[in-house]
Scaffold this motif. Structure first.
Motif, mmCIF file in Angstrom:
data_model
loop_
_atom_site.group_PDB
_atom_site.id
_atom_site.type_symbol
_atom_site.label_atom_id
_atom_site.label_comp_id
_atom_site.label_asym_id
_atom_site.label_seq_id
_atom_site.Cartn_x
_atom_site.Cartn_y
_atom_site.Cartn_z
ATOM 1 N N VAL A 21 1.174 -1.612 -0.194
ATOM 2 C CA VAL A 21 0.123 -0.387 0.269
ATOM 3 C C VAL A 21 0.941 0.960 -0.635
ATOM 4 C CG1 VAL A 21 -1.531 1.707 1.803
ATOM 5 C CG2 VAL A 21 -2.269 -1.247 1.349
ATOM 6 N N SER A 32 -6.211 6.717 -4.412
ATOM 7 C CA SER A 32 -7.164 7.183 -3.486
ATOM 8 C C SER A 32 -7.727 4.972 -3.793
ATOM 9 C CB SER A 32 -8.846 6.463 -4.916
ATOM 10 O OG SER A 32 -8.702 5.733 -5.738
ATOM 11 N N ARG A 33 -8.228 5.177 -2.171
ATOM 12 C CA ARG A 33 -8.388 3.991 -1.864
ATOM 13 C C ARG A 33 -8.298 2.219 -3.013
ATOM 14 N NH1 ARG A 33 -10.056 6.860 2.004
ATOM 15 N NH2 ARG A 33 -8.821 6.283 4.724
ATOM 16 N N THR A 37 -6.159 -0.709 -4.249
ATOM 17 C CA THR A 37 -6.569 -2.058 -4.440
ATOM 18 C C THR A 37 -6.441 -2.812 -5.758
ATOM 19 O OG1 THR A 37 -8.767 -1.556 -5.353
ATOM 20 C CG2 THR A 37 -8.801 -1.911 -3.269
ATOM 21 N N VAL A 47 -7.052 -3.118 2.241
ATOM 22 C CA VAL A 47 -6.627 -1.994 1.500
ATOM 23 C C VAL A 47 -7.069 -0.923 2.450
ATOM 24 C CG1 VAL A 47 -6.669 0.503 0.233
ATOM 25 C CG2 VAL A 47 -6.071 -1.904 -0.840
ATOM 26 N N SER A 48 -8.390 -1.054 3.388
ATOM 27 C CA SER A 48 -9.092 -0.178 3.756
ATOM 28 C C SER A 48 -8.046 0.167 5.458
ATOM 29 C CB SER A 48 -10.569 -0.360 4.394
ATOM 30 O OG SER A 48 -11.327 0.453 5.297
ATOM 31 N N VAL A 51 -4.597 1.217 5.465
ATOM 32 C CA VAL A 51 -4.137 2.117 5.137
ATOM 33 C C VAL A 51 -4.972 3.220 6.707
ATOM 34 C CG1 VAL A 51 -5.581 4.703 4.538
ATOM 35 C CG2 VAL A 51 -5.396 2.629 2.398
#
Lengths: 407, 407
Positions: A21, A32-33, A37, A47-48, A51
């Motif tokens: 990441v 962006s998230r 991905t 990822v969430s 981050v």
């Protein structure tokens, strides 16, 4: 207690989601998230979570919203370059270069000192004091410093952690530089040779230009090279890959200090160029000046139109170009970065010869062109690369090398 | 329909558990499930499930029990070498070598044919008929054949899938060999250059001797090399890494057909050695015989005590040894396998020179010795390597290269 551990190569260590990441954000600038991905091949949930932790640790922050692609505009993420730092030290025969580099790869502070005189332990203590002083001269807190990368002319030795066998550094013998520096600074220490570090620095700083396989040809008092392939430095079995200075380009050429004959370094290295110039009566400031300074003086003369100086450097460039061709063909790279202090002062004299040579053989190109460029930080490439080794250890899967952690 | 796909490199494709388990069994010979979890770093549940499927597919079988280490003796597993096969084809200027290799790496059938005359499509149709005939001459069922590896002198081209640009093979031009063979045989086709394949074959067949980074120096009508590092072949950006035959070892040496000057192939390749011998009046059977045969005749003369032949081969060995040193230093390997048809007939004339050269420079060794050995199957190394590329694709994570799958 100091512990030496061998960082596993890329095959043994699949990228952690944290490293993947962070690398995606670093390369993209802002992202962006959802895009992460896609780039990193991770699930949205991973990822969430990752981050969120990176934001908590202060390494990443939100940076506004991107353009809407139909739904709600996506939140963009970026690195916080001032959240973490790395120290890089380049130990050369004549002097020691220190840099403090932020997470984004920018040099925050730099310092050059003459090589300290004394026994190795005294030198190590002075180096530890110097890095503390360098950090204290900035706004950076000591606990923001991830580690210390130290590079020197090769070859590395796994037994003693760093052996400086070039003639000018005989006094260092088998001194265990890495563990000693780790104890003196309290920082994790990463060791490598200068040319490999320079290649990692280009990879980090964008000099690789997006190439999947590129090499850095490093010209200082000696000649070396490093390569980064698929994001990992090429190391070989003993971290000494890329030893291009001692490949033979004249079977019956002059003897080299390494024991071989016709080595490109013996024919074309700054030491031999300066010796040839002085033998021809060139005044480069006398033996009181260091080799790098005398080589720089010769390069200035050549650039100023002096025919003898231009001929001597042209002859060197011809052999360096052969070495460049060998490197490009054996590794099949599509980008070559010319770097190191000698390239900082004479790169424009070498660049055309290297480019020309790479057009002579179809095998130098394969079915692709080879870009040849001069590093944007050729003069301090090894020190910046030393710091990049530390950042690389934090952000991307480790690619081998010697790492000393202080427990 | 034929589809060309680029197999991702090792970084992009972490090993599947199936590949990891198969590789652990292959390397160990016999091994228990518990030991596989340790070697492959997988959970017991994953190993159990994966092994069950491999047994169902017939690739693995139980092979008795090991010694008890306290509890119940563990069930040992082994590959079933006759469960799957791979075809290897080596297309050279003079002839085509075909081998059928089982999953354990043993050659089950072999065939050598003169290079077919005619347009490329005719040649491809004849090759397809030949591989069918080779499989039919054995007990092996066609559906046990995993695929077809085809290798040829480089360089490879991603655009046309295989370009044979050496002078003797001009007629092949941009002919899309891979897709054509895939359609003619119905098998997945893997393409590579002969020297890289030879290195993969050594890795597969044990010639690597357990080295983590080794190279194969391949001497046929040309000179090439391949390397396997951490289990994956070194490929570079266009699958042409290891092009050691066209590195310059004499800056003012003779012109080479590649466009460059002083290449090791021009100075030391079998073509130039044979030309020098015939210019000196040596009768090697005349132009009616192929180059390989004439080179073999010269090697026999040298081994039989002919002074001129020994001098010519000694000169060649000196340059090949320089190329070997370059390869060892740039890649930092600790093992070098001398292979290819020319090494099969003259290896004992080259081996001492290479070993000697690697002792002259401390940079050739770094802090480790370099083992130099002659391949146990030097004469058919490229064909065996071509088959190993197919097996490697089945058993271990793909390491790049060009792969054509027939949909």
């Amino acid at each position: 207690m100091t512990e030496l551990l061998r960082v596993p190569g890329p095959q043994g260590a699949p990228p952690s989601s944290r490293a993947a990441v962070l690398d995606a954000i670093r390369v993209a600038g802002t992202i962006s998230r959802v895009e992460i991905t896609e780039v990193a091949g991770l699930t949205a949930a991973t990822v969430s979570t990752t981050v969120r932790r990176l934001i908590e640790d202060g390494l990443v922050r939100e940076a506004g919203r991107g353009e809407s692609t139909g739904g709600k505009p996506r939140v963009l993420l970026e690195l916080v370059p001032t959240s973490r730092y790395a120290l890089g030290v380049h130990l050369d025969a004549e002097d020691v270069t220190y840099v403090l580099v932020d997470l984004g790869g920018a040099v925050v502070a730099r310092l050059r000192r003459a090589q300290a005189v004394g026994d190795p332990q005294t030198v190590v203590d002075r180096m530890a004091a110097t890095v503390r002083g360098l950090v204290e001269s900035t706004e950076v807190a000591w606990d923001q410093v991830l580690g210390l990368g130290v590079v020197a002319p090769g070859p590395l030795s796994r037994r003693s952690q760093l052996v400086l066998t070039r003639p000018a550094m005989d006094a260092w013998g088998d001194f265990p530089l890495g563990p000693s520096l780790g104890e003196a600074t309290g920082l994790p220490v990463v060791l490598d040779n200068d040319a490999t570090a320079a290649a990692v620095g280009e990879h980090w700083g964008g000099g690789a230009g997006g190439s999947r396989a590129f090499a850095a040809l490093y010209l200082a008092t000696g000649i070396g090279s490093g390569a980064v392939i698929d994001g990992a430095p090429l190391r070989g079995v003993s971290s000494n890959a890329g030893e291009i200075g001692h490949v033979c380009v004249e079977a019956d050429g002059p003897e080299c200090w390494c024991g071989s004959r016709g080595c490109v370094e013996a024919l074309a290295g700054p030491r031999s160029v300066v010796a040839a110039a002085e033998a021809a009566g060139f005044d480069l400031g006398g033996p009181g000046r260091g080799l790098s300074e005398r080589f720089a003086a010769l390069a200035r003369a050549a650039l100023g139109g002096d025919v003898l100086a231009a001929n001597l450097l042209g002859r060197s460039a011809r052999y360096v170009a052969i070495a460049a061709q060998t490197l490009v063909q054996v590794l099949d790279v599509d980008r070559l970065v010319l770097t190191g202090p000698a390239m900082a002062v004479a790169g424009s004299l070498y660049l055309p010869a290297v480019r020309q040579r790479l057009t002579t053989s179809q095998f130098a190109r394969g079915d692709h062109d080879v870009d040849v460029v001069i590093s944007s930080h050729a003069g301090e490439a090894a020190a910046v690369g030393a710091a990049a080794l530390v950042l690389q250890g934090e952000l991307v899967p480790p690619g081998g090398g010697l790492r000393i952690d202080v427990a």
